[in-house]
Design a protein around this motif. Sequence first.
Motif, PDB file in Angstrom:
ATOM      1  N   MET A 104       0.838  -1.204   0.000  1.00 47.82           N
ATOM      2  CA  MET A 104       0.000   0.000   0.000  1.00 47.82           C
ATOM      3  C   MET A 104       0.876   1.258   0.000  1.00 47.82           C
ATOM      4  SD  MET A 104      -2.888   1.158   2.811  1.00 47.82           S
ATOM      5  CE  MET A 104      -3.667  -0.430   2.878  1.00 47.82           C
ATOM      6  N   ILE A 105       0.428   2.276  -0.702  1.00 48.27           N
ATOM      7  CA  ILE A 105       1.227   3.507  -0.731  1.00 48.27           C
ATOM      8  C   ILE A 105       1.184   4.179   0.650  1.00 48.27           C
ATOM      9  CG2 ILE A 105       0.855   3.909  -3.201  1.00 48.27           C
ATOM     10  CD1 ILE A 105      -1.123   6.174  -2.344  1.00 48.27           C
ATOM     11  N   LYS A 106       2.251   4.949   0.923  1.00 46.68           N
ATOM     12  CA  LYS A 106       2.312   5.687   2.178  1.00 46.68           C
ATOM     13  C   LYS A 106       2.422   7.181   1.857  1.00 46.68           C
ATOM     14  CE  LYS A 106       5.026   3.799   5.330  1.00 46.68           C
ATOM     15  NZ  LYS A 106       6.295   3.643   6.097  1.00 46.68           N
TER      16      LYS A 106
ATOM     17  N   VAL B 246      -3.285  15.548  -2.361  1.00 45.35           N
ATOM     18  CA  VAL B 246      -2.980  14.128  -2.581  1.00 45.35           C
ATOM     19  C   VAL B 246      -4.057  13.249  -1.928  1.00 45.35           C
ATOM     20  CG1 VAL B 246      -1.252  12.323  -2.189  1.00 45.35           C
ATOM     21  CG2 VAL B 246      -0.524  14.656  -2.753  1.00 45.35           C
ATOM     22  N   LEU B 247      -4.509  13.650  -0.725  1.00 41.35           N
ATOM     23  CA  LEU B 247      -5.545  12.863  -0.044  1.00 41.35           C
ATOM     24  C   LEU B 247      -6.849  12.897  -0.846  1.00 41.35           C
ATOM     25  CD1 LEU B 247      -4.955  13.915   3.695  1.00 41.35           C
ATOM     26  CD2 LEU B 247      -3.987  11.976   2.450  1.00 41.35           C
TER      27      LEU B 247
ATOM     28  N   LEU C 137      -8.146   4.879  -3.944  1.00 44.95           N
ATOM     29  CA  LEU C 137      -6.842   4.255  -3.673  1.00 44.95           C
ATOM     30  C   LEU C 137      -6.569   4.259  -2.162  1.00 44.95           C
ATOM     31  CD1 LEU C 137      -4.267   3.179  -5.105  1.00 44.95           C
ATOM     32  CD2 LEU C 137      -3.442   5.543  -5.158  1.00 44.95           C
ATOM     33  N   PRO C 138      -6.440   3.067  -1.554  1.00 46.74           N
ATOM     34  CA  PRO C 138      -6.136   3.043  -0.115  1.00 46.74           C
ATOM     35  C   PRO C 138      -4.702   3.494   0.152  1.00 46.74           C
ATOM     36  CG  PRO C 138      -6.328   0.800  -0.985  1.00 46.74           C
ATOM     37  CD  PRO C 138      -6.541   1.736  -2.135  1.00 46.74           C
TER      38      PRO C 138
ATOM     39  N   SER D 298       3.563  16.756  -8.647  1.00 43.43           N
ATOM     40  CA  SER D 298       4.210  15.586  -9.264  1.00 43.43           C
ATOM     41  C   SER D 298       3.610  14.297  -8.708  1.00 43.43           C
ATOM     42  CB  SER D 298       5.718  15.602  -9.010  1.00 43.43           C
ATOM     43  OG  SER D 298       6.287  16.758  -9.568  1.00 43.43           O
ATOM     44  N   ILE D 299       3.333  14.300  -7.410  1.00 42.16           N
ATOM     45  CA  ILE D 299       2.715  13.114  -6.792  1.00 42.16           C
ATOM     46  C   ILE D 299       1.341  12.870  -7.416  1.00 42.16           C
ATOM     47  CG2 ILE D 299       1.777  12.189  -4.623  1.00 42.16           C
ATOM     48  CD1 ILE D 299       4.072  13.716  -3.163  1.00 42.16           C
ATOM     49  N   CYS D 300       0.593  13.959  -7.620  1.00 41.85           N
ATOM     50  CA  CYS D 300      -0.742  13.809  -8.244  1.00 41.85           C
ATOM     51  C   CYS D 300      -0.603  13.224  -9.649  1.00 41.85           C
ATOM     52  CB  CYS D 300      -1.458  15.163  -8.297  1.00 41.85           C
ATOM     53  SG  CYS D 300      -2.029  15.735  -6.680  1.00 41.85           S
ATOM     54  N   ARG D 301       0.347  13.735 -10.425  1.00 41.73           N
ATOM     55  CA  ARG D 301       0.542  13.201 -11.787  1.00 41.73           C
ATOM     56  C   ARG D 301       0.892  11.711 -11.737  1.00 41.73           C
ATOM     57  NH1 ARG D 301       3.267  18.319 -12.298  1.00 41.73           N
ATOM     58  NH2 ARG D 301       2.377  19.557 -13.975  1.00 41.73           N
ATOM     59  N   TYR D 302       1.812  11.365 -10.829  1.00 40.12           N
ATOM     60  CA  TYR D 302       2.252   9.972 -10.724  1.00 40.12           C
ATOM     61  C   TYR D 302       1.077   9.058 -10.364  1.00 40.12           C
ATOM     62  CZ  TYR D 302       4.182   5.742  -8.666  1.00 40.12           C
ATOM     63  OH  TYR D 302       4.426   4.429  -8.356  1.00 40.12           O
ATOM     64  N   LEU D 303       0.284   9.457  -9.381  1.00 41.99           N
ATOM     65  CA  LEU D 303      -0.803   8.578  -8.935  1.00 41.99           C
ATOM     66  C   LEU D 303      -1.860   8.406 -10.021  1.00 41.99           C
ATOM     67  CD1 LEU D 303      -1.267   9.631  -5.193  1.00 41.99           C
ATOM     68  CD2 LEU D 303      -0.183   7.550  -6.086  1.00 41.99           C
TER      69      LEU D 303
END
Length: 207
Positions: free
Chosen positions: A1-3, A16-17, A25-26, A68-73
């Motif tokens: 699971m992602i952290k 991100v949340l 996505l959990p 960047s995190i949003c794009r990746y997810l």
Amino acid sequence: MIKILGKSSSINVRKVLWLCAELGLPYQQEEWGSGHRSTHEAQFMALNPNAMVPVLVDGDFVLWESNSICRYLAARQQRLDLLPAEPRTRAHVEQWMDWQATELNNAWRYAFMGLVRNSSEHQDAAQLAASVNRWNRHMEILEAQLLSAGGYAAGASFSLADVVLGLSVHRWTATPMEHADLPAVRAYYRKLCERPGFMLHGANGIP
Ligand SMILES: N[C@@H](CCC(=O)N[C@@H](CS)C(=O)NCC(=O)O)C(=O)O
């Protein structure tokens, strides 16, 4: 699971949340940042030398910078509706994300620090007025875009640009100051409020 490492009150963590809610996505979350565990601890600095939240840990893959995190997810979950593959459509989504992180964020910082955080270093009346003015002028750019794009920031449908700008619109709305009269921005905010993830992590009472 992602952290996800970062405090729930941070505007950048909340992007991100909210996205995780949109993706179904959990995740596990650890509260780091001022008021919680210090991002200057060696353990955190090893992940992000900027000592800032959020940080994403996905197995042995580590990523910082909220957009960047949003794009990746979105890419990881193959959500082409949020981050399209077609180069021009995608470029417009990314353009508005970059605009949020650079131009818009730079406009509001002084006013937000002075009026919401009550920072003693941000109480100069002329600088406060200039920042409020800059902030409203940037929101006028978004107003015009919403009118021409068809209801969302980068077009007629919801995308990653709306996740990052939704938080910005909430902050603008929630900051006690004189607001420009922007009916399309207000309507956009009401529309975002129909999304459970935005109510939980975006328009949740935290400016
Ligand atoms: N450009 C970065 C900015 C991150 C940022 O400013 N994070 C703030 C919280 S919103 C932070 O980590 N502040 C230090 C702290 O809380 O200890 C991003 O978008 O991820």
